[in-house]
Design an enzyme around this catalytic site. Structure first.
Site, PDB file in Angstrom:
ATOM      1  N   ASP A  99       0.823  -1.331  -0.077  1.00  0.00           N
ATOM      2  CA  ASP A  99       0.040  -0.178   0.159  1.00  0.00           C
ATOM      3  C   ASP A  99       0.760   1.163  -0.019  1.00  0.00           C
ATOM      4  O   ASP A  99       0.289   2.338  -0.086  1.00  0.00           O
ATOM      5  CB  ASP A  99      -1.037  -0.034   1.117  1.00  0.00           C
ATOM      6  CG  ASP A  99      -2.196  -0.901   1.007  1.00  0.00           C
ATOM      7  OD1 ASP A  99      -2.584  -1.105  -0.112  1.00  0.00           O
ATOM      8  OD2 ASP A  99      -2.632  -1.569   1.781  1.00  0.00           O
ATOM      9  N   ASP A 160      -6.138  -5.495  -4.780  1.00  0.00           N
ATOM     10  CA  ASP A 160      -5.975  -4.333  -4.491  1.00  0.00           C
ATOM     11  C   ASP A 160      -4.417  -3.859  -4.974  1.00  0.00           C
ATOM     12  O   ASP A 160      -4.372  -2.507  -5.333  1.00  0.00           O
ATOM     13  CB  ASP A 160      -5.951  -3.965  -3.245  1.00  0.00           C
ATOM     14  CG  ASP A 160      -6.966  -4.774  -2.452  1.00  0.00           C
ATOM     15  OD1 ASP A 160      -7.254  -6.008  -2.865  1.00  0.00           O
ATOM     16  OD2 ASP A 160      -7.457  -4.305  -1.407  1.00  0.00           O
TER      17      ASP A 160
HETATM   18  N1  GLY Z   1      -6.952  -2.002   0.096  1.00  0.00           N
HETATM   19  C1  GLY Z   1      -7.933  -2.575   1.041  1.00  0.00           C
HETATM   20  C2  GLY Z   1      -9.226  -2.282   0.640  1.00  0.00           C
HETATM   21  O1  GLY Z   1      -9.638  -1.978  -0.223  1.00  0.00           O
HETATM   22  O2  GLY Z   1     -10.035  -2.217   1.764  1.00  0.00           O
END
Ligand code: GLY
Length: 377
Positions: A99, A160
């Site tokens: 992230d 993600d």
């Molecule tokens: N990237 C984590 C979510 O979309 O909750």
């Protein structure tokens, strides 16, 4: 992509104007914070103990888009403030993961693109180098998360992550060193093979043996169940594959984005209010407005890159955004957030709440319609 009709243009301008007027007041009363959600209509603040929280870049991104729209210096100052606060996170390795893209693309990378600030370059490169270091050579995937709660996540990859790859594409562009792009493309190829099912639905989590690279499991993750179709995961897929296409020019990623989009449009409820999981039980009415906003922005990205057949995606994006505008936004100035009915996941208790990235992608999508968006992802 077709041109907007006069009615669509007027609606886009009016909605952005309403958003900017509201966020002027909201930002003024919330100087110096990094919000995630709201309690009784007022923002929380993740800039202290929770500085490593994965959503901490989005407020900065929202501020940059609003600065682009209005030229109001307050928005720029807040964006820079978020970026500077995130420096603490750069010294906490356990708080760095895939992230890094969500944190440093909407803060340092966008600022570097705009202002060529050398500190922003330094931050972006530290974040990109750390992310590249998560590449697993056996499985050719970027490891998503670290171990917490005693769960071994050495072999975890998640859909993600497709949204975080632009950090690596940027690092290669900036340094002219292809390593970062090669890692991003290797991950995208793996995700195309192992996450996207034949019908265009996607897995949230794929688990690999971290030593051999074999797939050992697929997990429902934040969705309803194994084999289900978590709506935010679907939206990360549409948008994320379109981004790999944008940065590499390789049409196989664009085709994959389209395949995921076609599936999503085939299961979209008539109301255009997006469920948490497209395969959740029919008597459950749990919703996720963040998925609606991200899907809209991703569909616009997809339609901008298509030579033919783009209109269906643009039409759907506009319908999603109008549905949010009419049904799921607090336009009053007393409430800090824009979007309501957002959800963290299916099984937890984070339902019917506001979440900052929902607001970010709603504004980003409108800015794209206006032809005025900053490219953050
Ligand atoms: N990237 C984590 C979510 O979309 O909750």
């Amino acid at each position: 992509m077709r041109k907007l009709t006069e009615e669509e243009k007027a609606w886009t301008d009016e909605t952005l104007k309403k958003a900017a007027q509201k966020m002027m007041v909201v930002t003024e009363r919330n100087r110096g914070i990094i919000p995630y959600t709201t309690k009784n209509g007022r923002f929380d603040d993740k800039s202290g103990e929770e500085i490593t929280w994965w959503t901490n870049g989005f407020w900065g991104g929202e501020m940059w888009q609003l600065y682009k729209l209005t030229g109001n210096e307050m928005f720029r100052e807040e964006a820079v403030g978020v970026e500077e606060k995130l420096d603490k996170n750069l010294m906490i390795t356990e708080g760095l993961d895939h992230d890094n893209g969500f944190k440093w693309l909407p803060t340092s990378v966008i600022r570097y693109r705009l202002e060529k600030d050398p500190e922003s370059l330094n931050r972006g490169m530290l974040a990109a180098s750390n992310m590249a270091g998560r590449f697993n050579m056996a499985g050719r995937f970027i490891r998503a998360w670290n171990n917490w709660d005693n769960v071994d996540r050495r072999g975890y990859a998640i859909i993600d992550c497709m949204m975080n790859l632009p950090l690596l594409y940027w690092a290669s562009e900036e340094t002219t060193d292809p390593r970062f792009r090669m890692i991003a493309q290797a991950h995208a190829d793996t995700a195309m093979r192992d996450f996207v099912r034949d019908d265009g639905s996607v897995n949230h989590i794929v688990v690999y043996d971290p030593f051999t690279g074999e797939v050992t499991d697929t997990l429902g993750g934040q969705g309803y169940a194994k084999g289900s179709s978590w709506s935010r995961g679907q939206s990360w897929g549409i948008y994320g594959f379109a981004l790999s296409s944008y940065y590499t020019g390789d049409k196989k990623y664009l085709n994959t984005s389209r395949k995921v989009a076609d599936y999503v449009l085939s299961v979209m409820p008539e109301s255009f209010l997006v469920p948490i999981d497209y395969r959740q039980p029919q008597d459950v009415d749990l919703e996720d407005s963040t998925a609606a906003a991200i899907t809209a922005s991703g569909l616009i990205e997809l339609s901008q890159q298509l030579d033919e057949g783009a209109d269906v995606y643009l039409d759907a994006a506009i319908k999603l955004l109008k549905t949010l505008d009419e049904n799921r936004i607090s336009w009053d100035f007393e409430t800090d957030n824009l979007l309501n009915n957002c959800a963290v996941d299916y099984h937890g208790d984070g339902h019917n709440m506001s979440i900052i990235y929902g607001d970010y992608y709603f504004i980003e999508a409108l800015m794209k319609l206006k032809g005025n968006a900053l490219r953050v992802f």
